[in-house]
Design a protein around this motif. Structure first.
Motif, PDB file in Angstrom:
ATOM      1  N   LEU A   1       0.820  -1.208   0.000  1.00 25.39           N
ATOM      2  CA  LEU A   1       0.000   0.000   0.000  1.00 25.39           C
ATOM      3  C   LEU A   1       0.853   1.257   0.000  1.00 25.39           C
ATOM      4  O   LEU A   1       0.482   2.272  -0.599  1.00 25.39           O
ATOM      5  CB  LEU A   1      -0.923   0.017   1.228  1.00 25.39           C
ATOM      6  N   ALA A   2       2.003   1.178   0.650  1.00 23.27           N
ATOM      7  CA  ALA A   2       2.861   2.359   0.766  1.00 23.27           C
ATOM      8  C   ALA A   2       3.356   2.852  -0.591  1.00 23.27           C
ATOM      9  O   ALA A   2       3.678   4.031  -0.752  1.00 23.27           O
ATOM     10  CB  ALA A   2       4.049   2.048   1.672  1.00 23.27           C
ATOM     11  N   ALA A   3       3.385   1.955  -1.571  1.00 24.22           N
ATOM     12  CA  ALA A   3       3.898   2.329  -2.893  1.00 24.22           C
ATOM     13  C   ALA A   3       2.829   2.922  -3.806  1.00 24.22           C
ATOM     14  O   ALA A   3       3.135   3.394  -4.906  1.00 24.22           O
ATOM     15  CB  ALA A   3       4.517   1.096  -3.560  1.00 24.22           C
ATOM     16  N   LEU A   4       1.584   2.913  -3.369  1.00 26.31           N
ATOM     17  CA  LEU A   4       0.499   3.388  -4.233  1.00 26.31           C
ATOM     18  C   LEU A   4       0.365   4.910  -4.160  1.00 26.31           C
ATOM     19  O   LEU A   4       0.653   5.524  -3.138  1.00 26.31           O
ATOM     20  CB  LEU A   4      -0.827   2.749  -3.815  1.00 26.31           C
ATOM     21  N   PRO A   5      -0.087   5.517  -5.267  1.00 26.50           N
ATOM     22  CA  PRO A   5      -0.304   6.973  -5.251  1.00 26.50           C
ATOM     23  C   PRO A   5      -1.356   7.365  -4.221  1.00 26.50           C
ATOM     24  O   PRO A   5      -2.303   6.621  -3.984  1.00 26.50           O
ATOM     25  CB  PRO A   5      -0.784   7.276  -6.683  1.00 26.50           C
ATOM     26  N   ARG A   6      -1.158   8.517  -3.580  1.00 23.04           N
ATOM     27  CA  ARG A   6      -2.065   9.100  -2.593  1.00 23.04           C
ATOM     28  C   ARG A   6      -2.052   8.347  -1.258  1.00 23.04           C
ATOM     29  O   ARG A   6      -2.779   8.700  -0.354  1.00 23.04           O
ATOM     30  CB  ARG A   6      -3.519   9.184  -3.073  1.00 23.04           C
TER      31      ARG A   6
ATOM     32  N   LYS B   1       2.543   6.186   6.095  1.00 22.34           N
ATOM     33  CA  LYS B   1       1.659   6.556   7.206  1.00 22.34           C
ATOM     34  C   LYS B   1       0.232   6.085   6.948  1.00 22.34           C
ATOM     35  O   LYS B   1      -0.448   5.592   7.859  1.00 22.34           O
ATOM     36  CB  LYS B   1       1.686   8.071   7.417  1.00 22.34           C
ATOM     37  N   SER B   2      -0.216   6.209   5.699  1.00 20.25           N
ATOM     38  CA  SER B   2      -1.562   5.734   5.370  1.00 20.25           C
ATOM     39  C   SER B   2      -1.656   4.228   5.560  1.00 20.25           C
ATOM     40  O   SER B   2      -2.664   3.707   6.040  1.00 20.25           O
ATOM     41  CB  SER B   2      -1.926   6.103   3.934  1.00 20.25           C
ATOM     42  N   GLN B   3      -0.609   3.521   5.190  1.00 18.73           N
ATOM     43  CA  GLN B   3      -0.582   2.072   5.339  1.00 18.73           C
ATOM     44  C   GLN B   3      -0.705   1.680   6.813  1.00 18.73           C
ATOM     45  O   GLN B   3      -1.463   0.763   7.167  1.00 18.73           O
ATOM     46  CB  GLN B   3       0.725   1.526   4.758  1.00 18.73           C
ATOM     47  N   GLU B   4       0.011   2.401   7.691  1.00 23.10           N
ATOM     48  CA  GLU B   4      -0.072   2.124   9.129  1.00 23.10           C
ATOM     49  C   GLU B   4      -1.464   2.426   9.668  1.00 23.10           C
ATOM     50  O   GLU B   4      -2.005   1.671  10.490  1.00 23.10           O
ATOM     51  CB  GLU B   4       0.988   2.952   9.864  1.00 23.10           C
TER      52      GLU B   4
END
Length: 577
Positions: free
Chosen positions: A128-133, A137-140
């Motif tokens: 998820l960390a590699a995806l745009p937007r 932090k979003s992954q966590e």
């Protein structure tokens, strides 16, 4: 179906359409209908029957057809078609905090994620960390959201469960074979979430009652059926257990199936000490089969030497001892509430003007209403800066003078910023008549920092009440880390009230902390957090929570007249250096 259920179908259609990538205008139309139907004061069924529904603004042929389908059959062909086109697991993903339709669509298109399990695996693999937007932090945050989703799974918030339970109860009471019927279980006790629904009926013909019940349009599947019990699953996914008892056992059965289990055990033990056997069928002499009583709950309590104990208190948390000693609280009732001290208008994110809200308040029987729109940092809600607040106060005074029906208090829901300062200048806040201070951002702080943040706001002397103190959204978002015990102690010291937000997705404070507020002498304010005229007067779920917290009218600030509220604020401002 009631208005809220119809609104939920339209909201889900909006989500499904957005997940599909449909025209944004179509998505927005579904969302507008969901909001409009949820805010209607009159039942959709009555509006449809009178022909008034088709004359409402924005109701086209398509919306009218779908509403008619839902009200007549409990189903909507367009809704079912959308569900068939979108992988079922994507709807579960939307229940994970922080995930909206656009992000879910991104996860599906790029990683093929169609379930919460697949999402968790992708997050733990770092995909998820590699995806745009998104990013690390979003992954966590998504992983934390998944943990919260798993904790809440299988529990239905009372705001969703109660309308379903009441609709089934109404249908049950209409059966010719049914003499009495009531809700039971945790829903009757007012628990904020429930695992299933319990219904009880009195009848001499249980088989006929269960057959009729199993054939109701809301029932999707019959799970089990015996001589006196029928378990079904509703189309909404909730399990319902119906028990049918003879009238002579009805009171004992209602007591037993209301619970809680620990309360029932305590009552049975008390009966044993008196040589009695208490069960769902009645109260018996322990050594015999003759039923002594059981037609009413009052008889059951009297048999063990107690007065009637309200269902909301039946948790084995001292209610039997209080009943024996004559110390049961005179629990808060909706009619005790004189005013609402948290309401929004179209100045920020509400849908009604000041005049519309004032007229609705008068119609709901309120004596006063505090207008508390958001402050400037909450830009998504069009929060007010100092200049717009001044403008609003001028309009509020004009409306109050023009209508002459409801006392309008000039207020604000001011944001508590990350460092504990307030979102508006002290001079502007000092000139108001009611200030609610709330946290709406930076939820990821430690409990120590979050607690210090809120306490600092309380210590300004400008705050009358802390709004929705834990920040939780039932079934959607856990409370942010905060030491509520410390907040209550600080509220006592600073003479600040704490809100019990009656919105069914919040119910914040919870019952346990309401009871602690009572014990510390901290006043609680039961507010609707109204964002539309039709929301005013909807205190029911908040009052249930207050009753579970042993609150009486004397513990709740907005059972007092407006003059007492204003005097309390003058005293607070007088304490400032």
């Amino acid at each position: 179906m009631d208005n809220r259920q119809v609104a939920a179908v339209f909201a889900e259609m909006a989500d499904l359409s957005e997940l599909k990538g449909d025209n944004p205008f179509k998505v927005r139309a579904f969302r507008r209908m969901a909001q409009a139907f949820g805010e209607l004061a009159e039942p959709l069924s009555a509006l449809l029957a009178s022909g008034a529904l088709e004359r409402l603004p924005g109701i086209g042929e398509g919306a009218l057809h779908r509403v008619t389908e839902l009200l007549e059959t409990g189903r909507c062909a367009d809704h079912e078609a959308l569900r068939a086109e979108v992988p079922a697991g994507l709807l579960d993903l939307l229940q994970v905090e922080g995930l909206g339709p656009k992000t879910v669509r991104l996860l599906y298109d790029t990683l093929g994620v169609t379930s919460v399990d697949a999402l968790e695996a992708a997050a733990r693999a770092g995909q998820l960390a590699a995806l745009p937007r998104l990013g690390q932090k979003s992954q966590e945050r998504i992983l934390k959201g998944i943990e919260a989703w798993r904790r809440h799974r299988g529990r239905t918030p009372i705001g969703e469960a109660m309308p379903l339970g009441r609709a089934l109860l109404e249908a049950l009471r209409a059966f010719p074979e049914v003499e009495r019927a009531d809700l039971a279980g945790s829903l009757r006790r007012g628990r904020e979430t429930v695992g299933d629904l319990d219904l009880l009926a009195a009848s001499q013909r249980p088989e006929a009652v269960m057959a009729r019940f199993a054939s109701l349009p809301e029932v999707a599947e019959v799970l089990a059926r015996g001589e006196t019990k029928c378990s079904v699953r509703l189309g909404a996914g909730l399990q319902v257990d119906l028990r049918v008892l003879p009238p002579e056992s009805y009171g004992a059965g209602l007591h037993y199936f209301t619970g809680s289990q620990q309360h029932n055990i305590a009552v049975r033990d008390r009966g044993k000490r008196r040589g009695l056997r208490v069960s769902e069928y009645g109260v018996f002499k322990e050594a015999g089969e003759a039923r002594l009583c059981g037609v009413t709950e009052e008889e059951v309590f009297a048999a063990v030497g107690l007065p009637f104990i309200p269902p909301e208190l039946r948790e084995d948390r001292g209610e039997l001892e209080a009943a024996e000693q004559g110390r049961l609280p005179a629990l808060l009732e909706e009619r005790d509430l004189l005013g609402d001290l948290h309401a929004h208008t179209s100045y920020s994110d509400g849908s009604g003007s000041i005049e519309e809200m004032a007229r609705a308040a008068h119609a709901a029987g309120l004596r006063y209403l505090a207008i508390t729109d958001h402050s400037k940092s909450l830009t998504i809600a069009r929060g007010l800066d100092e200049a717009r607040l001044e403008e609003q106060v001028r309009e509020l005074r004009r409306v109050e003078e023009q209508l002459g029906t409801v006392r309008l208090l000039a207020g604000i829901e001011v944001d508590i910023l990350a460092d504990g300062t307030l979102d508006l200048e002290a001079k502007a806040l000092r000139g108001l008549e009611w200030v609610v201070a709330s946290v709406h951002s930076h939820f990821q702080m430690t409990a120590q920092d979050m607690t210090a943040r809120i306490v600092r706001a309380m210590e300004t002397g400008l705050v009358d009440c802390v709004g929705h103190p834990s920040g939780r959204l039932l079934g959607q978002r856990d409370a942010y880390p905060v030491d509520l015990d410390a907040l209550l102690r600080a509220a006592k010291r600073t003479h600040v009230a704490l809100e019990l937000n009656a919105h069914p997705t919040r119910l914040d404070l919870d019952a346990a902390h309401c009871r602690q507020a009572r014990e510390l002498g901290v006043p609680v304010v039961v507010n609707t957090d109204a964002h539309a005229p039709t929301h005013l007067g909807r205190w029911g779920y908040g009052v249930l929570t207050a009753r579970r917290g042993w609150l009486e009218a004397r513990h709740v600030l907005n059972t007092k007249p407006a003059a007492a509220i204003e005097r309390r604020r003058r005293e607070r401002l007088g304490r400032q250096p």
